[in-house]
Design an enzyme around this catalytic site. Structure first.
Site, short mmCIF file in Angstrom:
data_model
loop_
_atom_site.label_atom_id
_atom_site.label_comp_id
_atom_site.label_asym_id
_atom_site.label_seq_id
_atom_site.Cartn_x
_atom_site.Cartn_y
_atom_site.Cartn_z
N ALA A 149 3.45 5.39 -8.31
CA ALA A 149 1.71 5.46 -7.75
C ALA A 149 2.12 3.92 -6.63
O ALA A 149 3.49 3.79 -6.74
CB ALA A 149 0.86 4.75 -8.52
N HIS A 150 0.81 3.78 -6.17
CA HIS A 150 1.30 3.05 -5.17
C HIS A 150 0.39 1.74 -5.67
O HIS A 150 -0.75 2.25 -6.20
CB HIS A 150 1.56 3.51 -3.45
CG HIS A 150 -0.33 3.55 -3.35
ND1 HIS A 150 -1.43 2.95 -3.02
CD2 HIS A 150 -1.01 5.39 -3.50
CE1 HIS A 150 -2.01 4.06 -2.72
NE2 HIS A 150 -1.83 5.11 -2.98
N GLY A 151 0.15 0.65 -5.25
CA GLY A 151 -0.80 -0.73 -6.27
C GLY A 151 -0.69 -1.87 -5.06
O GLY A 151 -0.17 -1.60 -3.36
N GLY A 154 2.48 -2.89 -3.37
CA GLY A 154 4.07 -1.96 -3.27
C GLY A 154 3.75 -0.82 -4.57
O GLY A 154 3.26 -0.39 -5.14
N TRP A 155 4.95 0.09 -4.38
CA TRP A 155 5.29 1.30 -4.91
C TRP A 155 5.83 1.30 -6.21
O TRP A 155 6.32 -0.12 -6.49
CB TRP A 155 6.40 2.27 -3.84
CG TRP A 155 5.32 3.00 -2.74
CD1 TRP A 155 5.66 2.35 -1.84
CD2 TRP A 155 5.45 3.95 -3.13
NE1 TRP A 155 5.46 3.30 -0.85
CE2 TRP A 155 4.73 4.15 -1.70
CE3 TRP A 155 4.76 4.53 -4.70
CZ2 TRP A 155 3.99 5.50 -1.34
CZ3 TRP A 155 3.85 5.75 -3.79
CH2 TRP A 155 3.53 6.59 -2.65
N ASP A 276 -7.68 -10.68 -10.33
CA ASP A 276 -8.00 -9.39 -9.73
C ASP A 276 -8.15 -8.00 -10.36
O ASP A 276 -7.62 -7.06 -10.93
CB ASP A 276 -6.62 -8.38 -8.48
CG ASP A 276 -7.43 -7.72 -8.11
OD1 ASP A 276 -7.77 -7.31 -6.85
OD2 ASP A 276 -6.36 -6.42 -7.68
#
Length: 730
Positions: A149-151, A154-155, A276
């Site tokens: 997945a990507h955050g 980054g990946w 976050d």
């Protein structure tokens, strides 16, 4: 069935997992854990008991997710290889410049947008292409299987550690290798993760570098624990028939927050801020939650690092004032709201919440609504001050929510309030409450053990207010707790001016101390001002929504005002949640009776447990609920028979039994006088006719006369017996 291949385990494999140790077979496709962020994967609806075993002990156990108050669906382990994305790419609507946040990589004229290039607004480079491919070996140790997945930074890549028996790990790289702030954030993440050791926070194993295939420059990668299951965002991915996201059950969402709050509290205790928190960053695996993606973590005293946030979740003051503990807790409140109901949290309600009129779940669970309001208050000083405080109040809210959902009480011990000091409104039921009498009956705040005078107050054993004032008059300490205790004594003695002077002092020392409102509420009751008392207790409820005491006090104040419907709702909430608050049961019965719901009043009284010291009192009150304040023509024979049967079933002394029998027989006789015809049944040995009921009354009055302690009382009771005696010729 296939036997488990793990040493020392006698279990068998079912659905790919051992029914004894709960693990996949040695050498099988299933690893012991799964990915932090994955696509798909069903959520198990089986109970915990259906999957025996622990990943550590090999014995059947239940995790603590749900705090023992709710069973949360288990998210099973998953084959890590199935989590790899077949076509890893960042959707165009999620492509933004890492420097100025301008949209980048967007398509035009039917052509897809570029995954790499330069921002037209600030000139910074961007890249949304994966830097690692299947088969790449990073740092000579980690063999990549593909993208997960990507955050935000980054990946995420799935890999196996060649040096540690093929252990599954996650590599997290930068979104944009040319972004200095992103690189700094990655380095910061490595530093903070290396210091963190908590069961609900993802572990870091290593930090490595690998060349970017496009530029040849070294790219940093965090090597992290590989966590199983699904994110809370994925768990809320189901949609209804209109295509809208289906809200998560309130109890389940609260259970998640309660589980993860200790992790935030741990970070805060280490001088760190998470910054976050959101559904994307929490993973459930089996019965455990893990915080992932610590890229935004920073030290509390850090005023220079870049602030990473997510619109719709972050506190409104974040851009100007920076991160803080209360801003972290704000994101928990916003996450709970997003999980439990649909609203425009990035638009119209970016910094606010819709009200109960628009959200049924908030109307149904007032305490949950008040919790969210405090957690997401625009004024930071009004929010929860610690993860521990937030978790304690949220646990109280969960008890209340679950009791409302299934009707099963969820009692709990309060660290903020004492139990009821006296059950009020029970022995003279259903008489009207006297506000002044509530002052010595309602709970009071517990003494803060951190106060310098806590030990002294613990040695003052008297409950007599005058005696307490005498005992404390020579005390040299004049702390907040001493002032509050003396103020309470003045209230109980009726010296409200002296009490208010002390409360003003306490308020001056801490304007956010909710105990000042509590004692002002008691003072208002002492002054027979239930409206003011309600306002004060309501303010306390806003601050501690998980506590029963404010709701009980509000119900009593509302009852004194004559608002029986609203009072009944609060009484019901308290009693349904915790049967140790006996005043709530009698209050609920009174308010129902005054709302013409006799059956409901009797139901409330019957719910007082047989083990309670007030069970007999409740049974006698139930009899009175059948007989008091009745219009004779409206009395139902079955109700009278039920009251009589109830009376015959309880153990009473002769005098008390005769007194209650008089009430039941009088009600039945009045009904007969009004013209009601009996069905042939008997009531306390008398037929349901006026003559027989009158003879029954006569017998009761003569029994009371024999038991009367004085001559004048005997004469009066004999006169009453003669007065009700039916006329005869003899």
């Amino acid at each position: 069935m296939t036997a488990c291949t793990r040493a020392g385990c006698a279990g068998t494999l079912q659905d790919g997992f051992c029914d004894e140790c709960g693990l996949a077979p040695v050498g099988g496709a299933h690893g012991p854990v799964s990915t932090p962020v994955t696509a798909g994967g069903p959520v198990s609806t089986r109970s915990t008991a259906s999957r025996r075993g622990s990943t550590r002990s090999g014995r059947s156990r239940r995790g603590r997710l749900g705090a023992g108050l709710i069973e949360v669906p288990v998210v099973p382990y998953r084959d890590p290889a199935t989590a790899v994305l077949a076509n890893p790419e960042v959707a165009e609507h999620r492509r933004f410049c890492g420097n100025c946040e301008a949209p980048v990589g967007r398509g035009r004229d039917g052509k897809p947008g570029r995954t790499e290039g330069f921002c037209t607004k600030c000139g910074s480079t961007y890249s949304f292409s994966p830097k690692l491919a299947k088969g790449d070996v990073v740092a000579g140790q980690y063999e990549v299987l593909g993208c997960l997945a990507h955050g935000g930074l980054g990946w995420l890549y799935l890999a196996q550690d060649r040096n540690v028996n093929g252990r599954w790990v996650v590599l997290k790289g930068l979104l944009d290798t040319g972004d200095a702030e992103a690189m700094a954030a990655a380095v910061a993440e490595r530093r903070f993760l290396a210091e963190v050791e908590h069961p609900n926070i993802v572990k870091i194993y290593n930090f490595v570098e690998h060349p970017d295939p496009r530029t040849g420059s070294l790219v940093g990668y965090i090597v992290m624990e590989y966590v199983g299951g699904q994110s809370l965002k994925q768990l809320r991915s189901e949609r209804d028939e209109r295509g809208r996201l289906r809200p998560m059950p309130v109890g389940q969402a609260i259970a998640y927050a309660i589980e993860v709050l200790p992790a935030l509290g741990y970070l805060h205790g280490q001088g760190l801020l998470y910054c976050d928190f959101k559904p994307d960053n929490v993973i459930q695996s089996e019965e455990q939650l893990k915080l992932i993606d610590l890229g935004a973590v920073r030290r509390i005293d850090d005023e220079d690092s870049a602030v990473y946030k997510t619109d719709g979740y972050c506190a409104p003051e974040l851009s100007e004032q920076g991160p803080s503990i209360d801003a972290d807790l704000y994101t928990v409140g916003r996450t709970l709201a997003v999980l439990t109901f649909n609203f425009d949290y990035v638009g119209a309600h970016r910094d606010s919440l819709p009200g109960p009129a628009d959200v049924p779940v908030l109307a149904r669970h007032d305490s949950f609504h008040r919790f969210l309001v405090r957690a997401t208050d625009r004024e930071p000083d009004r929010r929860f001050v610690s993860a521990e405080e937030m978790g304690e109040q949220l646990t109280g809210v969960l008890r209340e929510v679950m009791a409302a959902e299934d009707g099963v009480p969820r009692p709990g011990f309060s660290t903020l309030f004492t139990p009821e000091r006296r059950v009020f409104g029970a022995h003279d039921w259903p008489s009207l409450l006297n506000p002044a009498e509530l002052v010595t009956a309602l709970p009071v705040p517990q003494v803060d053990t951190g106060d310098p005078a806590a030990g002294l107050l613990a040695t003052v054993a008297t409950d007599d207010p005058a005696g307490l004032l005498a005992a404390l008059s020579g005390a040299r300490l004049s702390t907040v707790e001493v002032k509050l205790r003396i103020a309470r004594a003045h209230i109980e003695l009726g010296d409200l001016a002296s009490a208010e002077a002390l409360l003003v002092e306490v308020h001056g020392e801490d304007e956010w101390d909710w105990r000042v409102d509590w004692y002002r509420g008691l003072a208002a009751l002492a002054a027979s001002d239930p409206a003011e008392a309600y306002a004060r207790f309501n303010a306390v409820y806003d601050v501690v929504p998980g506590e029963a005491a404010p709701k009980l006090a509000m119900a009593a104040a509302l009852e004194c005002r004559g608002d029986y419907v609203t009072a009944g709702r609060y009484y019901e909430t308290v009693w349904r949640t915790d049967h140790s608050h006996l005043s709530a049961a009698f209050g609920l019965a009174r308010t129902r009776l005054r709302s013409a719901d006799r059956a409901g009043a009797i139901e409330a009284l019957d719910s007082v447990p047989a083990s309670s010291s007030h069970h007999l009192v409740a049974q006698l009150a139930a009899i009175r609920a059948c007989t008091c304040d009745r219009v004779p023509a409206e009395v139902v024979e079955d109700e009278l028979i039920a009251a009589a049967n109830r009376l015959e079933a309880v153990e009473l002394d002769a005098e008390r039994r005769a007194l209650v029998s008089v009430e039941v027989l009088t009600c039945a006789r009045d009904r007969a006088v009004a013209g009601a015809v009996g069905s042939g049944r008997t009531l306390l040995g008398a037929a349901l006719t006026e003559p027989d009921l009158s003879r029954g009354l006569e017998r009761c009055y003569r029994e009371l006369a024999r038991l009367a302690p004085t001559k004048s009382q005997r004469i009066a009771l004999v006169d009453q017996a003669n007065a009700v005696r039916p006329l005869t010729w003899v």
